[in-house]
Structures are given as structure tokens and as C-alpha cells.
Design a protein around this motif. Structure first.
Motif, short mmCIF file in Angstrom:
data_model
loop_
_atom_site.label_atom_id
_atom_site.label_comp_id
_atom_site.label_asym_id
_atom_site.label_seq_id
_atom_site.Cartn_x
_atom_site.Cartn_y
_atom_site.Cartn_z
N LEU A 22 0.94 -1.08 -0.07
CA LEU A 22 0.02 0.14 0.05
C LEU A 22 0.86 1.10 0.04
O LEU A 22 0.60 2.08 -0.74
N TYR A 23 1.95 1.21 0.72
CA TYR A 23 2.65 2.49 0.81
C TYR A 23 3.52 2.71 -0.33
O TYR A 23 3.72 3.76 -0.67
N ALA A 24 3.88 1.39 -1.16
CA ALA A 24 4.68 1.65 -2.14
C ALA A 24 3.45 2.32 -3.49
O ALA A 24 4.00 3.00 -4.33
N GLN A 25 2.35 1.77 -3.31
CA GLN A 25 1.54 2.29 -4.49
C GLN A 25 1.16 3.90 -3.91
O GLN A 25 0.77 4.51 -4.91
N TRP A 26 1.15 3.98 -2.45
CA TRP A 26 0.82 5.54 -2.40
C TRP A 26 2.11 6.42 -2.79
O TRP A 26 1.74 7.69 -3.11
N ALA A 27 3.13 6.04 -2.69
CA ALA A 27 4.29 6.76 -3.27
C ALA A 27 4.29 7.12 -4.61
O ALA A 27 4.77 8.23 -5.28
N ARG A 28 3.29 6.57 -5.49
CA ARG A 28 3.17 6.81 -6.52
C ARG A 28 2.01 7.90 -6.96
O ARG A 28 2.01 8.59 -7.67
N ALA A 29 1.02 7.46 -5.92
CA ALA A 29 -0.26 8.49 -6.13
C ALA A 29 -0.04 9.70 -5.35
O ALA A 29 -0.80 10.71 -5.71
N ALA A 30 0.80 10.08 -4.26
CA ALA A 30 0.98 11.06 -3.42
C ALA A 30 1.41 12.44 -4.51
O ALA A 30 2.66 12.19 -5.06
N GLU A 31 0.93 13.50 -4.20
CA GLU A 31 1.05 14.57 -5.10
C GLU A 31 2.10 15.61 -4.35
O GLU A 31 3.01 16.23 -4.88
N ASP A 32 1.96 15.63 -3.03
CA ASP A 32 2.78 16.57 -2.41
C ASP A 32 4.32 15.84 -2.25
O ASP A 32 4.29 14.65 -1.45
N PRO A 33 5.23 16.29 -2.42
CA PRO A 33 6.66 15.95 -2.25
C PRO A 33 7.18 15.13 -0.92
O PRO A 33 7.61 14.05 -0.88
N ASP A 34 6.56 15.81 0.21
CA ASP A 34 7.02 15.58 1.66
C ASP A 34 6.35 14.25 1.91
O ASP A 34 6.76 13.22 2.54
N HIS A 35 4.87 14.30 1.23
CA HIS A 35 4.19 12.96 1.61
C HIS A 35 4.39 11.80 0.75
O HIS A 35 4.79 10.65 1.33
N ARG A 36 5.15 12.22 -0.41
CA ARG A 36 5.73 11.02 -1.19
C ARG A 36 6.90 10.56 -0.79
O ARG A 36 7.12 9.25 -0.55
N ALA A 37 8.01 11.29 -0.07
CA ALA A 37 9.04 11.08 0.58
C ALA A 37 8.84 9.95 1.80
O ALA A 37 9.30 9.11 2.07
N LEU A 38 7.61 10.51 2.54
CA LEU A 38 7.31 9.70 3.78
C LEU A 38 6.76 8.36 3.17
O LEU A 38 7.18 7.37 3.87
N ALA A 39 6.16 8.21 2.23
CA ALA A 39 5.58 6.87 1.64
C ALA A 39 6.87 6.23 1.23
O ALA A 39 6.90 4.97 1.41
N LEU A 40 7.87 6.62 0.53
CA LEU A 40 9.20 5.79 0.15
C LEU A 40 9.65 5.45 1.24
O LEU A 40 10.34 4.35 1.21
N ARG A 41 9.78 6.37 2.44
CA ARG A 41 10.65 5.95 3.41
C ARG A 41 9.90 4.58 4.41
O ARG A 41 10.70 3.79 4.39
N VAL A 42 8.50 4.69 4.27
CA VAL A 42 7.93 3.60 4.92
C VAL A 42 8.01 2.49 4.17
O VAL A 42 8.20 1.26 4.63
#
Length: 704
Positions: A294-314
Motif C-alpha cells: 500500500l505504501y509503495a502504491q501511495w508513493a506513486r499517487a501522493a502529489e505532495d513531495p513530503d508525503h511522497r518521501a514519507l511513503a517511500l521511506r515507509v
């Protein structure tokens, strides 16, 4: 006594091998013994990572007097709910019917034919606030069997009849599954679209708008539901933006809170509070496999850079945690880590994980800016009966703050590494490992596509897949559990066949290695043969006679999700994927019928049918299929990355050798790279650039 449990695959059963209780594993032999002795059966159900299971074991099952009473008046059976979810499901339904609640440890008293006549959960060693002691319960239920046998029989018959009604309700909800297809596809699609949008609206009303997620304490990660919300957010539905917001807020809250281990990675099973702060510290493979994906998928969908970075970190840290803590020799993954840690000879919940403020300052140094990023308990966890505070991030970190925390967590990981560590349940469950393969494959792809490739994550997915096929599949049958490289116990359930197929399809989509596609198709075909008969779907290929008696002589597959997606929903998903790759057309028709209940269930109880709703969303989308061919590996990889970023979690991807997968057959392989976007096997003109591909994958672009 210990001989019966000491060589079991389940660590939970082995934990009880030294008890003075004369335990039996679940099976015909135990019930035959009860019939021979004319005594009732005591069934104790739990799992290795369960805190209160350990408590009851220490208080009661290690007590010689309690053990002596059990041995004289009962045949005692120990069940690992993770190894035998079919047994757990039946007796949990009975426990809930009798008490209005359920949980583990579960304590069930049954006739020698398997029917329940009394049940509860944890019983204390002494009477406590109206709850009878375990000894009082044993004396009462034994006395009822001895002195009021007719009443016991009547009670068991009534409970079995009640459970039968629940099985019949499941069967009615699913309807007949014959692969004949739906009578009016257009009308059904409109109704399904309305149902999914209604589900999102219901979830908006159920959202915890203060802390994210749904409902109050305790809070469990709603993983199957989040899969649907991410899939729906990429659609053209009017509720797509609302679904995206619901998913993002829940995923953010879980990633910042104590549910996620900010030091080492990986998620606990749930939190005891609604703020996602204080976890029950057991960590389960099935949660982490789903959340990784799910976090891998959200890393593609998140538009905000900080949220995308959070998803990638998780994503990255959860993949690392799986490798560090759950990966076994041979490549498979263990079931769980315990909630408790042994400290000075006693079990302490969370002792490995928490820090006092003094410990944090000592480790990081006074004035370390990482301390300002944390939200820790003012009382050092005392209000939660913990020897310290769980670590939570107060807000989504920016790039500089994320780097500060990365440096701090490495120091804290060193401190934690010197502490006693929780025990591990090393049984390998096929279906959960299949979900782990899918999560690792998707994680490897998103990390590579975002410029932080970690090839060992993809290798880990391959290794786990190899283990499942080499160890768990014997003579065409997939077995549910193995231990130390050898299968033991029952044949895999529907969720195992479907979960492993899900993992293999995902691994093929990332690697383009046709072997995984072929093995997945074989498993799907086997599942059709073994679990679908005369229009009826079953969760088990060989149902226990005792479970059948407990359920009033009837059974049906359950279409409702729990912490893991239902076998029904998983099966529907892999059937649809099978058809999308060019497998039998009947597989699509079966998938449509298996999620037909979504039309009724989605608006009424969306949290119970999340995975099925994601399959229905894929059906409404076509589903979307992407075939990529070409002679230039770099150009092919660029198109694949663009497709994965734009296509959403339901996108079916084919690449690699063109003669092994029907979706690739007849495609042009002489040019550097071409991408073919299809919906339901109806394809548009191929394109050669990422920009063109993204345009074709927009949800509002039709096929053809």
C-alpha cells in the motif's frame, strides 16, 4: 504429553509442549479420544504473538492443579488460529454468539462431535469483577456435561443451528458461481459504480477526522479497504478525490504514529488508542505484507513531495524490517514477532521498543534537533503501563527533517539492538508469504522508479516465491504451513492458493520473467478445480468433520475481509488478472460473479469488503492492461516506469519474452520500445513515449 506438540509446525503449539496439560493437536484423534472416554472437549485457540495467550498459559495451563482437572474431565486441544483459520472462524462465531464478543485466547467447550456448548475468551485464575475464575468455569461446564447432558445437547444444537444460519447467509450473499456471466453487463456496471461511490460516501461519514482512519479504539490498519480507496482514487468516479483524501489521511496518520516502528520499520498489529500512538506490539507478516504494498502504491499517487518521501521511506524501511526480522533461511518469511519481550525472567510488553526521555537524551545528546521532531509521552509511558514511550513523529517531515531523523534512528537502532528481542513464530504460511512477494515486488519497482534502487528487495521476492513453489507445493497440492523447510498439516485454503497466485502475478509484472506468470496461472486453475463445485465456493478443499458439525452441517466461503482479505476476494482478483493476461475468458465471468455481492455490501458495510471493492473497481476500469515490448532495455524500462506511475494499483502489466504470455503475442518487438494500452483486451494504437503513455492511461480515456 509433550510428545504431541513438540514437533508441530506452529510455534504456539510448541510453546505449550511442556505444560502439564495433556494437549492434543486439532484432529480426528483427539475427538475420537473424547468419544472413547465420554468426556467433553476443551479447545484453546490463540497464536504465538498474543500477549493474553501467554498470560493465561502462565496462570492456568502451567498450574498443576488446573492441568490435573483438565486431564481428568476433558480432552484438551490446542489450536493456532493462524495455522487453522477454518477452526478459529467456526469457534469464534460460536464464542461471539454466546458472549457478544470474541478475542484470543479463546476458550471453547465442545461435544465429542465438535459442536460448542460453552465458550469465552480469557478467564483469570481467580474470580475478578464478575468474571468467573477458570477453575470455576471448568467445574461448571464439566458438571453440566455430567449432570445435565440433555441440556448440554440442546444448547449445542441451538448454537450449531445459529452458526448454520450464518453460513447460509454467506452462501446467499455470494449466490451461485457458475461462470455463466452477468445477464446485463451495462446495467450491472452502472449499479456497481453507484455502489462504490456510495461506499466512499459512507466512509467519509465514518472517518475519524481528528486522527485518521475509521472508528475509535482499538484501531487496526484497514489494509484491504485502503487498497480499494487507492484504486478508486485513480478512477473517473465523482468520488475519486474523496477516496484519495481518505487514503492519504489514514496512511499519513499510521506512518507518523506509534503503529509504525519509527526506529526499525514495520507495523504493529493495532493501537489501543484512536490516535495511532500506543501499539499492541506484536508484528504480523500479514499486516506488513499488505502495508508494504500500500505504501509503495501511495508513493506513486501522493502529489505532495513530503508525503511522497514519507511513503517511500515507509516502503523502504518496512522492506528492510521484513528482511531483518522475519526472513528465514531459504527465503520465506516467519509469521510474527511476539508482543512481549523476556526481561529478567518475566514478559514485558513493548520492552524492546520504548524509550524514556532520559534514554533518548542519553542516546542522541542534549539539544539534538531530532528530539524536536518527536511526540513522546510526558509520563514516559506510565499511563499506558509501558516502561517508556513509543516514538511518534509530530508532523510530516520536510527533506531536512527527514535526514535529521534518519541519522537519529540509526543511533537509536543501535541502542535497541542491544536489548532483548521478542520471540519469533517461524512457521511459514503460504498465503501470507504470497502477499509478501507481491509487496516486495511492488516495493522494489517503486524504489527503482524513484531513483533509489534496492535490487536485494526484488531478490527477496524471488527467493520467497521459489520457496513457496519448492516447499509448499507437493504433487500439485499447495500446503498451508511449513516449518524448517518441510510442510506440515492441512492443504492450503482458498486464501493460500489465491494469495500465492497474487504474489506470483505481481512478481511477473515487475520482472517480466514468464515463469511466474505460468506458475500463477497454474495455481488459479487448481483453485478453480479444488474450491468451486456445483456453483458453490468453499474456503477449504477438505473440510474438518468437527468444524462442519460445529456449523450445523453446512458451510460456505466467507466473502468478508478481516485483517487479511477474504479468500473469496483474493480469488476474484487473481481470476481477473488471469483473464487479463489472456487466460480463460470464464475466469473473468467467475470474478464478476464473486464480487457481485459488492452491490449490496459496499454501501452497507464497506469496511468488510474492501478487497472485493478493489476488484470491482478494476472490472469497471476494463481492467486496464499494459503490454510493453521492444529491443532496447532502457527504453522498455522507461515506459514501464511511466505506466506504473500513471496506471494505479489495478493495472495489469506484461513485458518480457513475447511468446509466453498471450497479452504480449503479436506485438512489435523490432523497435526500441512500444507500449500497448488495453481495456478488457481492446487496445489503442501503441505509443513510444512516456508522455503519450500517461495520456492513454488517464481514467477518462476510452479503449479502442
Amino acid at each position: 504429553m509433550a510428545e504431541r506438540l513438540k514437533n508441530q509446525a506452529s510455534a504456539y503449539l510448541r510453546q505449550h509442549a511442556g505444560n502439564p496439560v495433556d494437549w492434543w493437536p486439532f484432529g480426528d484423534a483427539a475427538f475420537n479420544e473424547a468419544r472413547r472416554r465420554d468426556v467433553p472437549v476443551f479447545i484453546s485457540i490463540g497464536y504465538a504473538a498474543c500477549h493474553w495467550c501467554h498470560v493465561m498459559a502462565h496462570e492456568s495451563f502451567e498450574d498443576p492443579e488446573i492441568a490435573d482437572f483438565l486431564n481428568q474431565h476433558f480432552v484438551s486441544i490446542k489450536v493456532d488460529r493462524e495455522e487453522r483459520p477454518d477452526v478459529d472462524s467456526a469457534y469464534m462465531a460460536a464464542t461471539q454468539a454466546l458472549t457478544g464478543q470474541g478475542g484470543w485466547p479463546m476458550s471453547v467447550f465442545a461435544l465429542p462431535d465438535g459442536r460448542t456448548y460453552y465458550a469465552g475468551t480469557y478467564f483469570p485464575p481467580q474470580q475478578l469483577q464478575g468474571t468467573p475464575s477458570f477453575r470455576q468455569v471448568l467445574e461448571a461446564v464439566s458438571g453440566a456435561w455430567r449432570d445435565r447432558r440433555q441440556e448440554v445437547e440442546q444448547s449445542a444444537a441451538q448454537i450449531a443451528e445459529h452458526l448454520a444460519s450464518g453460513q447460509l447467509a454467506n452462501a446467499r450473499l455470494l449466490g451461485t458461481i457458475d461462470g455463466a456471466g452477468l445477464p446485463d453487463a451495462a446495467e450491472h456496471a452502472e449499479a456497481a459504480a453507484r455502489a462504490l461511490s456510495s461506499a466512499v460516501e459512507v466512509l467519509e461519514g465514518a472517518e475519524d477526522t481528528d486522527f485518521g482512519g475509521f472508528g475509535g479504539a482499538p484501531k487496526f490498519p484497514p489494509s484491504p479497504l485502503l487498497r480499494f480507496l487507492l484504486a478508486h482514487s485513480g478512477s473517473s468516479a465523482p468520488t475519486a478525490a474523496a477516496a484519495a483524501g481518505l487514503a492519504a489521511r489514514t496512511l499519513t496518520a499510521m506512518a507518523l504514529g506509534g503503529l509504525f516502528d519509527q526506529v526499525e520499520g514495520g507495523f504493529a498489529r493495532y493501537t489501543v488508542d484512536r490516535r495511532w500512538q500506543v501499539p499492541h506490539f506484536e508484528k504480523m507478516l500479514y499486516d506488513n505484507a499488505q502495508l508494504l504494498r500500500l505504501y509503495a502504491q501511495w508513493a506513486r499517487a501522493a502529489e505532495d513531495p513530503d508525503h511522497r518521501a514519507l511513503a517511500l521511506r515507509v516502503t523502504r524501511e518496512t522492506a528492510h524490517w521484513l528482511d531483518l526480522r522475519l526472513r528465514l533461511p531459504g527465503g520465506a518469511y516467519a509469521s510474527s514477532l511476539d508482543a512481549d519481550t523476556q526481561v529478567d525472567g518475566r514478559r514485558v510488553e513493548g520492552a524492546t521498543y520504548v524509550f524514556t526521555r532520559a534514554e533518548l537524551t542519553a542516546a542522541l545528546g542534549t539539544g539534538n534537533p531530532a528530539l524536536d521532531l518527536l511526540d513522546v509521552d510526558a509520563d514516559d509511558g506510565a499511563s499506558h503501563r509501558l516502561p517508556g514511550s513509543t516514538l511518534r513523529l509530530a508532523a510530516v517531515p520536510d527533506e531536512a527533517q527527514a535526514q535529521t531523523w534518519q541519522e537519529a534512528r540509526q543511533i537509536l537502532a543501535g541502542v535497541r539492538g542491544s536489548r532483548p528481542q521478542p520471540d519469533r513464530d517461524e512457521k511459514v504460511v503460504a498465503g501470507w508469504n504470497g502477499l509478501a512477494v507481491a509487496g516486495l515486488a511492488d516495493a522494489a519497482a517503486v524504489l527503482a522508479d524513484n531513483g533509489v534502487p534496492e535490487p536485494q528487495v526484488l531478490e527477496a521476492a524471488r527467493d520467497a516465491a521459489e520457496y513457496l513453489l519448492a516447499v509448499h507445493r507437493q504433487d500439485g497440492i499447495l500446503y498451508r504451513v511449513s516449518n524448517h523447510g518441510s510442510v506440515q498439516g492441512i492443504e492450503g485454503l482458498l486464501e493460500d492458493y489465491a494469495g500465492v497466485a497474487e504474489g506470483l502475478f505481481a512478481l511477473y509484472a515487475v520482472t517480466g520473467e514468464p515463469r511466474w506468470h505460468a506458475e500463477a496461472q497454474t495455481l488459479v486453475a487448481a483453485a478453480v478445480d479444488r474450491f468451486l463445485a456445483s456453483g458453490k465456493l468453499s474456503d477449504t478443499a477438505a473440510e474438518s468433520a468437527q468444524v462442519r458439525h460445529a456449523q450445523g452441517g453446512t458451510s460456505s466461503a466467507s466473502p468478508l475481509d478481516d485483517a487479511v482479505p477474504s479468500g473469496t476476494a483474493l480469488f476474484a482478483g487473481v481470476l481477473l488478472t488471469s483473464a487479463s493476461y489472456g487466460g480463460p475468458a470464464r475466469h473473468r465471468a467467475l470474478a464478476e460473479q464473486l464480487v457481485f455481492h459488492v452491490l449490496r455490501a459496499a454501501p452497507a458495510a464497506p469496511q468488510a469488503v474492501g478487497w472485493a471493492m478493489s476488484v470491482q473497481q478494476a472490472l469497471l476500469d476494463g481492467p486496464r492492461e499494459l503490454a510493453v515490448t521492444g529491443s532496447d532495455p532502457d527504453a522498455v524500462a522507461a515506459l514501464l516506469a511511466a505506466g506504473r506511475a500513471a496506471g494505479g494499483p489495478s493495472l495489469v502489466i506484461a513485458h518480457g519474452p513475447p511468446d509466453r504470455v498471450p497479452l504480449l503475442e503479436g506485438r512489435n518487438t523490432e523497435v526500441p520500445a512500444l507500449a500497448y494500452v488495453c481495456r478488457g483486451m481492446a487496445c489503442r494504437q501503441p505509443v513510444s513515449t512516456a508522455e503519450e503513455l500517461r495520456a492513454q492511461l488517464r481514467p477518462d480515456v476510452p479503449a479502442g
